[in-house]
Each structure stands twice: as C-alpha cells, then as structure tokens.
Write an enzyme that holds these catalytic residues in place. Sequence first.
Site, PDB file in Angstrom:
ATOM      1  N   LYS A   1       0.852  -1.190   0.000  1.00 31.48           N
ATOM      2  CA  LYS A   1       0.000   0.000   0.000  1.00 31.48           C
ATOM      3  C   LYS A   1       0.886   1.238   0.000  1.00 31.48           C
ATOM      4  O   LYS A   1       1.910   1.278   0.693  1.00 31.48           O
ATOM      5  CB  LYS A   1      -0.907  -0.001   1.239  1.00 31.48           C
ATOM      6  CG  LYS A   1      -2.244   0.697   1.030  1.00 31.48           C
ATOM      7  CD  LYS A   1      -3.159  -0.053   0.089  1.00 31.48           C
ATOM      8  CE  LYS A   1      -4.627   0.244   0.330  1.00 31.48           C
ATOM      9  NZ  LYS A   1      -5.477  -0.588  -0.565  1.00 31.48           N
TER      10      LYS A   1
ATOM     11  N   THR B   1      -3.574  -5.633  -0.023  1.00 26.96           N
ATOM     12  CA  THR B   1      -3.009  -4.313   0.291  1.00 26.96           C
ATOM     13  C   THR B   1      -3.906  -3.588   1.296  1.00 26.96           C
ATOM     14  O   THR B   1      -3.441  -2.749   2.061  1.00 26.96           O
ATOM     15  CB  THR B   1      -2.803  -3.457  -0.973  1.00 26.96           C
ATOM     16  OG1 THR B   1      -4.066  -3.072  -1.498  1.00 26.96           O
ATOM     17  CG2 THR B   1      -1.989  -4.184  -2.020  1.00 26.96           C
TER      18      THR B   1
ATOM     19  N   ARG C   1      28.336  35.974  -5.939  1.00 27.67           N
ATOM     20  CA  ARG C   1      27.095  35.622  -6.637  1.00 27.67           C
ATOM     21  C   ARG C   1      26.068  35.174  -5.619  1.00 27.67           C
ATOM     22  O   ARG C   1      26.369  34.976  -4.432  1.00 27.67           O
ATOM     23  CB  ARG C   1      27.340  34.513  -7.670  1.00 27.67           C
ATOM     24  CG  ARG C   1      27.727  33.203  -7.041  1.00 27.67           C
ATOM     25  CD  ARG C   1      27.775  32.054  -8.050  1.00 27.67           C
ATOM     26  NE  ARG C   1      28.105  30.802  -7.370  1.00 27.67           N
ATOM     27  CZ  ARG C   1      28.105  29.612  -7.949  1.00 27.67           C
ATOM     28  NH1 ARG C   1      27.821  29.494  -9.240  1.00 27.67           N
ATOM     29  NH2 ARG C   1      28.396  28.529  -7.256  1.00 27.67           N
TER      30      ARG C   1
ATOM     31  N   GLN D   1      29.797  22.076  -5.507  1.00 19.74           N
ATOM     32  CA  GLN D   1      30.485  20.801  -5.299  1.00 19.74           C
ATOM     33  C   GLN D   1      31.323  20.838  -4.006  1.00 19.74           C
ATOM     34  O   GLN D   1      31.275  19.915  -3.188  1.00 19.74           O
ATOM     35  CB  GLN D   1      31.406  20.499  -6.501  1.00 19.74           C
ATOM     36  CG  GLN D   1      30.695  20.036  -7.769  1.00 19.74           C
ATOM     37  CD  GLN D   1      30.257  21.166  -8.690  1.00 19.74           C
ATOM     38  OE1 GLN D   1      30.044  22.301  -8.266  1.00 19.74           O
ATOM     39  NE2 GLN D   1      30.092  20.852  -9.971  1.00 19.74           N
TER      40      GLN D   1
ATOM     41  N   HIS E   1      19.582  29.332 -10.416  1.00 17.34           N
ATOM     42  CA  HIS E   1      20.314  30.505 -10.892  1.00 17.34           C
ATOM     43  C   HIS E   1      19.496  31.796 -10.762  1.00 17.34           C
ATOM     44  O   HIS E   1      18.303  31.822 -11.074  1.00 17.34           O
ATOM     45  CB  HIS E   1      20.718  30.316 -12.356  1.00 17.34           C
ATOM     46  CG  HIS E   1      21.545  29.081 -12.574  1.00 17.34           C
ATOM     47  ND1 HIS E   1      22.722  28.834 -11.918  1.00 17.34           N
ATOM     48  CD2 HIS E   1      21.344  28.002 -13.377  1.00 17.34           C
ATOM     49  CE1 HIS E   1      23.218  27.677 -12.312  1.00 17.34           C
ATOM     50  NE2 HIS E   1      22.390  27.139 -13.193  1.00 17.34           N
TER      51      HIS E   1
END
Length: 296
Positions: free
Chosen positions: A13, A61, A176, A232, A260
């Site tokens: 389920k 189920t 930025r 990263q 961005h």
Amino acid sequence: MPYSYLESSTYGKDNVKFLKVVKDPKNTKNHEIMECNVQVLLTGAIETSYTEANNKVIVPTDTVKNTILVLAKKNNIETTEKFAALLALHFTNKYDHITGATVKIIQQKWDKYHEHSFIHGGAEVKIVELAYEQAKPSEYKLTTILKGLTVLKSTNSMFYDYNVCDYTTLKPTKDRILSTDILMKLEFNSDKLGKLEDLVAGNKDKKFDDIFANARETTLTIFKNENSASVQATMFNMATKILEDNELVKFVTYELPNKHYILFNLEWFDGEKNDNELFYPASDPNGLIKCTVGRS
Ligand SMILES: O=c1[nH]c(=O)c2[nH]c(=O)[nH]c2[nH]1
C-alpha cells in the site's frame, strides 16, 4: 517453454496517511503530533499470484493499510526510523511467506509553539526509507532524508577558474547568489546501529532525532559561513562534517539544484550600475549537483 518469466515483483500500500496525537499523561492538553504518509511494499513467495493467479499468497493491500494504522495507534513511535523498523519486522514475522519489506515514511514538519498548537514547516519534509530482508537481517538499509528545505545566500559564494573552452560563455565571479532546495540523505551504518529488534525496543531511538537535527544544522551553518568555491566543494564540506560528528552515519548524499539568479543589466538606463542588487530568478534550466561521501 512459456514466453515470459517474472523477473521481480513487490506490492503493498502507498499513501497511507495519518496524524497521530500523543498526549502527555500528566497534562492531557499537552500534545506531540506526527503527520505521516507511509508506503509498505512486500516481497517473498508471491510469484504465483502473478504467474498462476494464485491469490492465496496475497496479503491484501487493504490488510497492509489496516496494519499500518493499527500499529501506529498501538505503539510508541517517537521516530519514523523506529516505526519503519516496527513495520518491516511485523510483516516479515507475521506471514511465513513474506520475507522482505521496504518501508518509506514521509513526515511533515510541524513545529510546536504552544502545548497543543503547531506551525507547519512548508515544503520541508523528513523521509525515512528502510529495506529489510529476513534472510540477511543485519544487512538492512536505513536512510533518513531531508527534502524541500529551500535556502539562498546573497553573497559569500564564488565560481571561477573552471574549465574554459569554445562553448563557454559564463563569466567568472567572486560574488554571486547561491540558492538550492536541499536534498540530504543520511545512510546509517547497520553494523553499528545493531539489530532492528533493538531499534524497535527503543534503546537507540533518541539518537535519530539528534543525528537528523545535527545534520540539518551543519548543512545550514556551512551554507551560511563558508565563502563557497562551488556547490560541489561546499556540499563535500557539509557531508564531511556530518560524518565527523555522527559515527552511526555511513554515507551522506546531497542532491542540490543550483537555482540561478541572473543579474539584470540596467546600463541602458543612463549607465545605472547593478552591484548584485537586482536579479532575475531563473526557474530553468538549473544546475544539478550530486555526491555521496563516505568515511576514509
Ligand atoms: O557551483 C557551481 N558548480 C558548477 O558546476 C557550475 N556550473 C555553472 O555554470 N555554475 C556552477 N556553479
């Protein structure tokens, strides 16, 4: 020779939802709440239900759904990690031919601001995933996930010195915007965590809340403090700190979109300078940076 064979199968389920209210016995108006969406999928000797229409092997189920609700009501389920373990053990212990279970629980974030009143945490959720096989009881895979926590920093993020070729148009920057929707996964070390039965007994239960809170806090702290060289590098530093602080965590995975924000050029307006003040929130395309970090 039959034309086909069953390569793999599982069923159960999905989207079994509940809100559990836990009342303080000393003050019945002082509550804790837990809002969950549960998926339980079963494996085992169920092949003939597919290949021979043998329904005898099917635990419906609907029964799976009923079980999730009754166990949620009857048991002390302080954490979704513990509830996932309880469910996996229940289904594999109760039915001889059911030998494995995968459980996924999505928990809403509700922050208590008064003894019985709570504020919803928006898109942020905690997800627990457990894969358990009765034949290899100590090799279960338990992962706790933070999803949907959106953050933005308006400075202290850089990106320069990247590969440049004839396809490059990006300009290097030492200032930025950095914004992402955090997806963080903590895979626990099942050797160190011990048997699921012990986890259900509650001996180590409190640890899960502490580890999750610590990992969330570390993510937010490094995000704000570090002058990021890249998504990263920053995600690797976050994962490393989480591994340093939490010996029960074996792998940390991040999947971070780089959302961005593009600086408007307003020089057409009488040479108007734009010193990182007005940006266009670009919904797509976005970068997508993933990594899994382990202990060396
Ligand atoms: O932190 C970043 N990592 C990238 O891989 C990348 N690529 C890009 O265009 N901008 C960025 N920023």
